[in-house]
Write a protein that holds these residues in place. Structure first.
Motif, PDB file in Angstrom:
ATOM      1  N   TRP A 114       1.316  33.091  35.624  1.00 43.47           N
ATOM      2  CA  TRP A 114       0.686  32.327  36.694  1.00 43.47           C
ATOM      3  C   TRP A 114      -0.810  32.176  36.470  1.00 43.47           C
ATOM      4  CZ3 TRP A 114      -3.145  34.323  39.810  1.00 43.47           C
ATOM      5  CH2 TRP A 114      -3.309  35.710  39.827  1.00 43.47           C
ATOM      6  N   ARG A 115      -1.378  33.071  35.642  1.00 47.40           N
ATOM      7  CA  ARG A 115      -2.818  32.993  35.409  1.00 47.40           C
ATOM      8  C   ARG A 115      -3.179  31.964  34.337  1.00 47.40           C
ATOM      9  NH1 ARG A 115      -1.972  38.526  36.439  1.00 47.40           N
ATOM     10  NH2 ARG A 115      -1.671  39.029  34.252  1.00 47.40           N
ATOM     11  N   ASP A 116      -2.166  31.366  33.719  1.00 47.55           N
ATOM     12  CA  ASP A 116      -2.419  30.366  32.687  1.00 47.55           C
ATOM     13  C   ASP A 116      -2.568  28.957  33.273  1.00 47.55           C
ATOM     14  OD1 ASP A 116      -2.377  32.252  30.683  1.00 47.55           O
ATOM     15  OD2 ASP A 116      -0.244  32.007  30.269  1.00 47.55           O
ATOM     16  N   ARG A 117      -2.741  28.854  34.573  1.00 47.82           N
ATOM     17  CA  ARG A 117      -2.840  27.540  35.202  1.00 47.82           C
ATOM     18  C   ARG A 117      -4.234  26.940  35.106  1.00 47.82           C
ATOM     19  NH1 ARG A 117       0.637  28.976  40.714  1.00 47.82           N
ATOM     20  NH2 ARG A 117       2.505  29.710  39.643  1.00 47.82           N
ATOM     21  N   GLY A 118      -5.197  27.695  34.622  1.00 49.16           N
ATOM     22  CA  GLY A 118      -6.535  27.162  34.415  1.00 49.16           C
ATOM     23  C   GLY A 118      -7.324  26.915  35.682  1.00 49.16           C
ATOM     24  N   TRP A 119      -7.072  27.681  36.729  1.00 47.70           N
ATOM     25  CA  TRP A 119      -7.760  27.468  37.990  1.00 47.70           C
ATOM     26  C   TRP A 119      -9.266  27.657  37.872  1.00 47.70           C
ATOM     27  CZ3 TRP A 119      -3.822  30.714  41.324  1.00 47.70           C
ATOM     28  CH2 TRP A 119      -2.655  29.944  41.505  1.00 47.70           C
ATOM     29  N   ALA A 121     -11.199  26.702  35.672  1.00 44.27           N
ATOM     30  CA  ALA A 121     -11.843  25.529  35.079  1.00 44.27           C
ATOM     31  C   ALA A 121     -11.899  24.342  36.031  1.00 44.27           C
ATOM     32  CB  ALA A 121     -11.110  25.127  33.799  1.00 44.27           C
ATOM     33  N   LEU A 122     -11.300  24.453  37.214  1.00 42.17           N
ATOM     34  CA  LEU A 122     -11.325  23.345  38.175  1.00 42.17           C
ATOM     35  C   LEU A 122     -12.741  23.102  38.674  1.00 42.17           C
ATOM     36  CD1 LEU A 122      -8.183  24.262  40.349  1.00 42.17           C
ATOM     37  CD2 LEU A 122      -8.328  22.499  38.564  1.00 42.17           C
ATOM     38  N   ASP A 123     -13.058  21.851  38.978  1.00 42.99           N
ATOM     39  CA  ASP A 123     -14.362  21.594  39.583  1.00 42.99           C
ATOM     40  C   ASP A 123     -14.335  22.049  41.043  1.00 42.99           C
ATOM     41  OD1 ASP A 123     -13.160  19.559  41.160  1.00 42.99           O
ATOM     42  OD2 ASP A 123     -13.661  18.018  39.689  1.00 42.99           O
ATOM     43  N   ASP A 124     -15.498  22.016  41.693  1.00 41.85           N
ATOM     44  CA  ASP A 124     -15.604  22.581  43.044  1.00 41.85           C
ATOM     45  C   ASP A 124     -14.656  21.901  44.025  1.00 41.85           C
ATOM     46  OD1 ASP A 124     -17.502  24.238  42.026  1.00 41.85           O
ATOM     47  OD2 ASP A 124     -19.169  23.478  43.237  1.00 41.85           O
ATOM     48  N   ALA A 125     -14.560  20.579  43.949  1.00 43.55           N
ATOM     49  CA  ALA A 125     -13.704  19.853  44.891  1.00 43.55           C
ATOM     50  C   ALA A 125     -12.244  20.227  44.706  1.00 43.55           C
ATOM     51  CB  ALA A 125     -13.897  18.347  44.718  1.00 43.55           C
ATOM     52  N   ALA A 126     -11.798  20.300  43.446  1.00 43.86           N
ATOM     53  CA  ALA A 126     -10.398  20.648  43.178  1.00 43.86           C
ATOM     54  C   ALA A 126     -10.111  22.089  43.558  1.00 43.86           C
ATOM     55  CB  ALA A 126     -10.082  20.416  41.702  1.00 43.86           C
ATOM     56  N   LEU A 127     -11.084  22.972  43.314  1.00 44.84           N
ATOM     57  CA  LEU A 127     -10.879  24.376  43.653  1.00 44.84           C
ATOM     58  C   LEU A 127     -10.834  24.564  45.162  1.00 44.84           C
ATOM     59  CD1 LEU A 127     -10.430  27.194  42.648  1.00 44.84           C
ATOM     60  CD2 LEU A 127     -12.911  27.450  42.301  1.00 44.84           C
ATOM     61  N   CYS A 128     -11.675  23.843  45.889  1.00 44.91           N
ATOM     62  CA  CYS A 128     -11.611  23.893  47.356  1.00 44.91           C
ATOM     63  C   CYS A 128     -10.263  23.368  47.850  1.00 44.91           C
ATOM     64  CB  CYS A 128     -12.746  23.070  47.962  1.00 44.91           C
ATOM     65  SG  CYS A 128     -14.311  23.949  48.104  1.00 44.91           S
TER      66      CYS A 128
END
Length: 257
Positions: A114-119, A121-128
């Motif tokens: 589950w940690r290989d999803r690259g979270w 590396a998401l930009d701020d908007a996608a992470l929010c």
């Protein structure tokens, strides 16, 4: 501390030691000294750079905590990323000759799937947007652009820490893992795989909630810890899957791992 056992607690990604503040009185009532551990980049350490290297992090933690951990009975509890850090810390302490009585790993899988999803590396908007899917983060917090801009570096560093860490040690103390029936991040089967690296007693408890079951299960978890400290160590490994009724409400903190 009057000889009472101590429970050192580590929060999820983006969380701080404040997550466990509501636990302290409940723990005291059960004869446990609760010791929330603050990680760099948040809370009282908000000006310190968050760590992205697990080995460096647990080495520093062991340096700071070793005198206290070696002075009496103690256990480690970690939720999500905090559980992964606890496993590495327990392994580091073992190599230093410091025994941890018990280890509680909550909502964390052993494997890296589950940690290989690259979270991270998401930009701020996608992470929010990702955080908005979790009921751990109140909408008013997510809508506070100033607060979130300050929190993002720590959240992203925590996610990177999890993504880059793969546990390869052996846990020789009593280990209890906990999972939520509706947890897509750390499902039952992946949490159960911790048994592969455990050489001592092992127990798996399943709660009928999602990733952040702590808020409903505070009383039950602390009562189990108190009972474990009061009981003699089991002679043989055990494995159980035990949904338990909530005994008192708890809280969760900021963003989930």
């Amino acid at each position: 501390m009057n000889g009472r056992p101590r429970l050192f607690c580590l929060p999820h990604a983006g969380g701080s030691a404040a997550l466990f503040r509501p636990w302290m009185r409940a723990a005291q009532a059960r004869g446990i000294v609760l010791c929330p551990v603050e990680l760099p980049g948040r809370g009282t350490w908000r000006d310190a750079a968050p760590r992205r290297d697990m080995r460096a992090l647990v080495t520093a933690m062991a340096d700071d905590l070793a005198p206290t951990l070696a002075s009496g009975r103690c256990a480690l509890f970690g939720h999500s990323l905090g559980g992964l850090v606890c496993a590495f810390l327990a392994d580091e302490l073992k190599h230093r000759g410091i025994a941890v009585d018990r280890l509680y790993l909550s909502a964390i899988a052993l494997d890296r799937g589950w940690r290989d999803r690259g979270w991270s590396a998401l930009d701020d908007a996608a992470l929010c947007g990702l955080l908005a899917l979790s009921d751990a983060t109140p909408p008013e917090i997510l809508a506070n652009a100033e607060f979130m801009s300050r929190a993002m570096p720590t959240i992203r560093a925590d996610l990177a820490l999890a993504e880059q860490s793969s546990f390869g040690g052996t846990l020789d103390m009593s280990v209890t893992v906990m999972s939520g029936t509706h947890d897509d991040v750390a499902p039952f089967a992946r949490v159960a795989e911790w048994q592969r690296v455990c050489s001592g007693p092992f127990r798996h408890i399943e709660y009928p909630e999602g990733h952040h079951f702590l808020r409903q299960r505070l009383g039950d978890i602390l009562s189990r810890v108190a009972a474990d400290f009061a009981a003699a160590p089991p002679a043989a490994p055990e494995s159980s899957t035990t949904p338990s009724p909530a005994m008192s409400p708890g809280v969760d903190g900021l963003p989930t791992s």
